[in-house]
Design a protein around this motif. Sequence first.
Motif, PDB file in Angstrom:
ATOM      1  N   GLU A  67      77.770   9.453  63.577  1.00  0.00           N
ATOM      2  CA  GLU A  67      76.455  10.093  63.519  1.00  0.00           C
ATOM      3  C   GLU A  67      75.329   9.125  63.858  1.00  0.00           C
ATOM      4  N   SER A  68      75.542   7.835  63.667  1.00  0.00           N
ATOM      5  CA  SER A  68      74.496   6.837  63.920  1.00  0.00           C
ATOM      6  C   SER A  68      74.042   6.822  65.371  1.00  0.00           C
ATOM      7  N   SER A  69      74.925   7.190  66.283  1.00  0.00           N
ATOM      8  CA  SER A  69      74.563   7.177  67.700  1.00  0.00           C
ATOM      9  C   SER A  69      73.744   8.404  68.106  1.00  0.00           C
ATOM     10  N   ASP A  70      73.708   9.428  67.264  1.00  0.00           N
ATOM     11  CA  ASP A  70      72.949  10.648  67.554  1.00  0.00           C
ATOM     12  C   ASP A  70      71.504  10.456  67.088  1.00  0.00           C
ATOM     13  N   THR A  71      70.569  10.365  68.030  1.00  0.00           N
ATOM     14  CA  THR A  71      69.170  10.098  67.679  1.00  0.00           C
ATOM     15  C   THR A  71      68.447  11.314  67.115  1.00  0.00           C
ATOM     16  N   SER A  72      69.090  12.483  67.133  1.00  0.00           N
ATOM     17  CA  SER A  72      68.413  13.681  66.644  1.00  0.00           C
ATOM     18  C   SER A  72      68.611  13.898  65.145  1.00  0.00           C
ATOM     19  N   ILE A  73      69.449  13.098  64.493  1.00  0.00           N
ATOM     20  CA  ILE A  73      69.639  13.229  63.047  1.00  0.00           C
ATOM     21  C   ILE A  73      69.319  11.904  62.368  1.00  0.00           C
ATOM     22  N   GLY A  74      69.156  11.957  61.062  1.00  0.00           N
ATOM     23  CA  GLY A  74      68.789  10.761  60.308  1.00  0.00           C
ATOM     24  C   GLY A  74      67.282  10.659  60.168  1.00  0.00           C
ATOM     25  N   ASP A  75      66.806   9.445  59.926  1.00  0.00           N
ATOM     26  CA  ASP A  75      65.371   9.217  59.762  1.00  0.00           C
ATOM     27  C   ASP A  75      64.621   9.572  61.035  1.00  0.00           C
ATOM     28  N   GLN A  76      63.515  10.274  60.877  1.00  0.00           N
ATOM     29  CA  GLN A  76      62.647  10.657  61.986  1.00  0.00           C
ATOM     30  C   GLN A  76      61.203  10.356  61.580  1.00  0.00           C
ATOM     31  N   TYR A  77      60.380  10.061  62.558  1.00  0.00           N
ATOM     32  CA  TYR A  77      58.972   9.769  62.307  1.00  0.00           C
ATOM     33  C   TYR A  77      58.103  10.654  63.179  1.00  0.00           C
TER      34      TYR A  77
END
Length: 113
Positions: A67-77
Amino acid sequence: MRGTSLRSIARLSGVHRTTTANLMLAAGERCRTFLASRMRGLNLSHLQCDEIWTFVRKKQGRLTQEESSDTSIGDQYLFVALDEATKLIPCFTLGKRTRENTERFMRDLAGCL
């Protein structure tokens, strides 16, 4: 929409939630295009730039290796500029807190002024 969920909108309108979501995305893209063409040559006296943290699906620390490689999930600003006098938001950028996103936000803001 007054805080109505996507499922409630689908129930009330009788339109499938995927169709409703696609319509909202299309309307949002058209609004972004329209505003990008209109928000040029602004004379704003006092801009405040800020970033707002949120997360999508999971917090960044809880993401798996995949999941770390998916920029659409996780922390967002949400990078946002706000004019103090008029409360106008000339531009914003949503994404990871990276140098590229920050520079893109500042270039967009410079293009508005």
